[in-house]
Design an enzyme around this catalytic site. Structure first.
Site, short mmCIF file in Angstrom:
data_model
loop_
_atom_site.label_atom_id
_atom_site.label_comp_id
_atom_site.label_asym_id
_atom_site.label_seq_id
_atom_site.Cartn_x
_atom_site.Cartn_y
_atom_site.Cartn_z
N TYR A 74 -0.66 -7.60 -12.76
CA TYR A 74 -1.48 -7.87 -11.62
C TYR A 74 -1.09 -7.12 -10.27
CZ TYR A 74 -3.39 -10.77 -7.78
OH TYR A 74 -4.16 -11.22 -6.43
N THR A 128 2.14 -11.17 0.33
CA THR A 128 1.57 -11.28 -1.15
C THR A 128 1.38 -12.55 -1.76
OG1 THR A 128 3.67 -10.85 -1.88
CG2 THR A 128 2.42 -9.06 -1.28
N SER A 156 1.30 -15.08 2.89
CA SER A 156 -0.39 -14.89 2.56
C SER A 156 -0.78 -16.43 2.46
CB SER A 156 -0.25 -14.82 1.15
OG SER A 156 -1.51 -14.80 0.47
N TYR A 179 -6.70 -15.78 4.77
CA TYR A 179 -8.22 -15.44 4.05
C TYR A 179 -9.19 -16.53 4.43
CZ TYR A 179 -6.18 -12.23 0.40
OH TYR A 179 -5.76 -11.10 -0.17
N THR A 205 -7.26 -11.07 7.17
CA THR A 205 -7.37 -9.96 6.23
C THR A 205 -8.95 -9.79 6.19
OG1 THR A 205 -5.28 -10.31 5.08
CG2 THR A 205 -7.30 -9.13 3.91
N LYS A 281 -6.24 -7.48 9.59
CA LYS A 281 -5.34 -6.66 8.81
C LYS A 281 -6.50 -6.00 7.60
CE LYS A 281 -2.03 -7.05 4.66
NZ LYS A 281 -2.80 -7.04 3.62
N HIS A 305 -5.19 -2.61 1.47
CA HIS A 305 -4.64 -3.86 0.38
C HIS A 305 -3.72 -3.30 -0.64
CE1 HIS A 305 -6.12 -8.22 0.23
NE2 HIS A 305 -5.37 -8.09 -0.92
N ARG A 308 -5.72 -1.94 -3.63
CA ARG A 308 -6.01 -3.07 -4.52
C ARG A 308 -7.59 -3.66 -4.24
NH1 ARG A 308 -2.04 -5.71 -6.85
NH2 ARG A 308 -2.75 -7.82 -6.86
N ASP A 336 0.65 -0.69 6.49
CA ASP A 336 1.15 -0.73 5.22
C ASP A 336 0.34 0.01 4.03
OD1 ASP A 336 -0.74 -2.29 3.95
OD2 ASP A 336 -0.01 -4.35 4.44
N GLY A 338 2.20 1.93 0.32
CA GLY A 338 2.89 2.79 -0.36
C GLY A 338 4.25 3.41 0.06
N ARG A 340 7.82 3.33 0.76
CA ARG A 340 9.15 3.13 -0.42
C ARG A 340 10.26 3.82 0.04
NH1 ARG A 340 5.35 0.45 -1.64
NH2 ARG A 340 3.98 0.59 -3.26
N GLY A 359 4.95 -4.09 0.52
CA GLY A 359 4.44 -5.11 -0.38
C GLY A 359 5.14 -5.28 -1.75
C1 FNR Z 1 -1.19 -7.99 -1.86
N1 FNR Z 1 -1.59 -8.18 -0.65
C2 FNR Z 1 -2.18 -9.18 0.00
N2 FNR Z 1 -2.83 -8.88 1.21
C3 FNR Z 1 -3.32 -10.06 1.84
O1 FNR Z 1 -3.55 -9.87 3.05
N3 FNR Z 1 -3.13 -11.25 1.28
C4 FNR Z 1 -2.59 -11.57 0.06
O2 FNR Z 1 -2.56 -12.59 -0.47
C5 FNR Z 1 -2.15 -10.31 -0.66
N4 FNR Z 1 -1.53 -10.42 -2.04
C6 FNR Z 1 -1.26 -9.64 -2.73
C7 FNR Z 1 -0.78 -9.55 -3.81
C8 FNR Z 1 -0.01 -8.59 -4.41
C9 FNR Z 1 0.65 -8.87 -5.91
C10 FNR Z 1 0.08 -7.25 -4.00
C11 FNR Z 1 0.73 -6.05 -4.59
C12 FNR Z 1 -0.52 -6.94 -2.70
C13 FNR Z 1 -1.78 -6.65 -0.24
C14 FNR Z 1 -0.34 -6.69 0.82
O3 FNR Z 1 -0.52 -7.36 1.75
C15 FNR Z 1 0.06 -5.17 1.33
O4 FNR Z 1 -1.37 -4.68 1.83
C16 FNR Z 1 0.11 -3.96 0.18
O5 FNR Z 1 1.01 -4.56 -0.76
C17 FNR Z 1 1.03 -2.69 0.79
O6 FNR Z 1 0.87 -2.13 -0.13
P1 FNR Z 1 2.25 -1.74 -0.98
O7 FNR Z 1 3.43 -1.62 -0.20
O8 FNR Z 1 2.39 -2.58 -2.14
O9 FNR Z 1 2.02 -0.33 -1.64
#
Ligand code: FNR
Length: 411
Positions: A74, A128, A156, A179, A205, A281, A305, A308, A336, A338, A340, A359
């Site tokens: 996930y 997250t 989150s 949310y 978001t 966001k 996201h 995602r 945000d 990518g 690293r 993230g």
């Molecule tokens: C997220 N992200 C996310 N964003 C948000 O606004 N509410 C949330 O609950 C979540 N949940 C979430 C779960 C998981 C498992 C991931 C990987 C990501 C998105 C997160 O805030 C962020 O935008 C990205 O994770 C940034 O990208 P990287 O650093 O994962 O590449």
């Protein structure tokens, strides 16, 4: 063999038989493919403690082994063909640094002030959902590490730990990611709770209101019954990784936790109601950046996201350029997706970002070792940023301007 190991073996067996994986050459190639393991090297050997990590990728395989398979899939996956996910990383290759030499860099100051609070560096942890699904201490582990590293934590709505406890562990209020549910009453209840917990910054978001096609996850998650109890609905068992904690004591009957009808009129209602700072966001275009400023947002977070939500988007570090150009300093712009490496962060700062979110690297650290893992991830990224700043001759974050990067694209 424990359940996690068995699930991993089953998954690898499944992969070996998959024509899709065969097309990529090997299971290792599949796992390495931007979407699932973003490191450049194969993890044949894994670290056994945080101090052994040389970069944030070193945590990924350890987390992969520790975390329940479905949860890991996930986290690791994107949507459709995982193209946006890969694009976020790929874009950094097309930005090069333009260092200036011979500046005394014995003291490099990474501190930033964000809405009145000073943090040790411009790197923050992204919201997250359900962080307990990566480690039993979940959000509390992240909070303790963020506290130790002077780091902003965004929490989150789908948190698996109540905001009050997280604030206590962090020693200051988190920024709360919202949310917005499709019930204004429920929305107000959540915000009232968040305000009572001492939070002054909310990040709405907006990039994922109509669902998503989590194809890689659906194909590869394995038997979800293994973790059925993680997803128990409210009322039966909220104290799990299900991310239901913020709906505790709220009647959610018939309420959608994300509102597909959300629009700018909703934003105006929210802006009137929430007296603290408000961030948006998930903005990726100049048009929406302008609307966000016009509708009274105090800050913009450029995000897709983490790849995602919607497929075939530009990398966020590319979208950042036009958003910054449009906002013209009227509000801070965060980003945000990518990030690293310290140099990735440096590049975004040079392109006008005020701060940069991580993230998955944070979740790798969490899944691998809990609080010490997140702490070390932050230490590594902060250390890399500091080194890049020193070697480029920028002694403060404010000194990192566009002059320090070369991009193929305009802006
Ligand atoms: C997220 N992200 C996310 N964003 C948000 O606004 N509410 C949330 O609950 C979540 N949940 C979430 C779960 C998981 C498992 C991931 C990987 C990501 C998105 C997160 O805030 C962020 O935008 C990205 O994770 C940034 O990208 P990287 O650093 O994962 O590449």
């Amino acid at each position: 063999m424990n359940e996690a190991t068995k699930a991993r073996r089953d998954f690898l067996k499944f992969l070996a038989a998959s024509p899709y994986v065969a097309a990529l050459g090997s299971v290792a190639a599949f796992l390495r493919r931007g979407a699932l393991a973003q490191s450049a090297q194969e993890a044949s050997d894994v670290i056994t403690k945080p101090s052994e990590a040389l970069n944030v990728f070193d945590f990924e395989e350890v987390a992969h082994r520790n975390v329940m398979h479905g949860h890991w899939m996930y986290m690791a996956s994107g949507v459709d063909d995982d193209g946006t996910l890969a694009a976020n990383r790929e874009a950094f290759k097309h930005i090069e640094l333009r260092p200036r030499r011979l500046h005394d860099a014995t003291k490099v100051d990474m501190r930033v002030n964000l809405f009145g609070t000073t943090y040790d560096s411009p790197i923050f942890t992204c919201p997250t959902g359900g962080e307990k699904s990566f480690h039993p201490e979940g959000e509390l582990a992240v909070a303790r590490a963020a506290k130790a590293r002077g780091t902003l934590q965004i929490l989150s709505t789908s948190t698996s730990t109540g905001v009050e406890d997280v604030n206590k562990a962090l020693g200051r209020p988190v920024w709360f990611q919202l949310y917005a549910p499709d019930s204004w009453t429920v929305c107000q209840k959540i915000l009232n709770r968040v305000q009572a917990a001492g939070c002054t910054v909310v990040a709405l978001t907006v990039d994922n209101t109509t669902g998503r096609n989590s194809e890689t996850y659906m194909r590869n998650r394995g038997d979800v019954r293994v973790c059925a109890e993680c997803h128990t609905v409210k009322g039966q068992n909220v104290n799990t990784s299900s991310g239901q904690m913020m709906y505790e004591d709220i009647d959610m009957t018939g309420v959608k936790t994300q509102n597909p009808a959300m629009d700018w009129a909703f934003v105006d209602q929210l802006r009137k109601f929430w007296k603290g700072k408000l961030l948006i966001k998930g903005i990726d275009t100049r048009e929406d950046a302008r609307l966000a400023v016009d509708h009274g947002f105090d800050g913009i977070l450029v995000s897709n996201h983490g790849g995602r939500s919607t497929e075939t988007l530009r990398a966020t570090v590319r979208a950042l350029t036009e958003v910054v150009a449009e906002v013209k300093g009227k509000a801070p712009v965060f980003v945000d997706g990518g990030f690293r490496r310290g140099t990735d962060v440096f590049k975004a700062l040079a392109l006008g970002a005020t701060a940069v979110g991580i993230g998955r690297p944070m979740l790798w650290g969490l899944g691998a070792f809990g609080e010490p893992g997140v702490n070390r991830v932050l230490e590594i990224m902060q250390g890399e940023l500091k080194m890049a700043m020193g070697n480029c001759g920028t002694l403060t974050v404010a000194e990192i301007t566009h002059a320090y990067v070369a991009t193929e694209w305009k802006g």
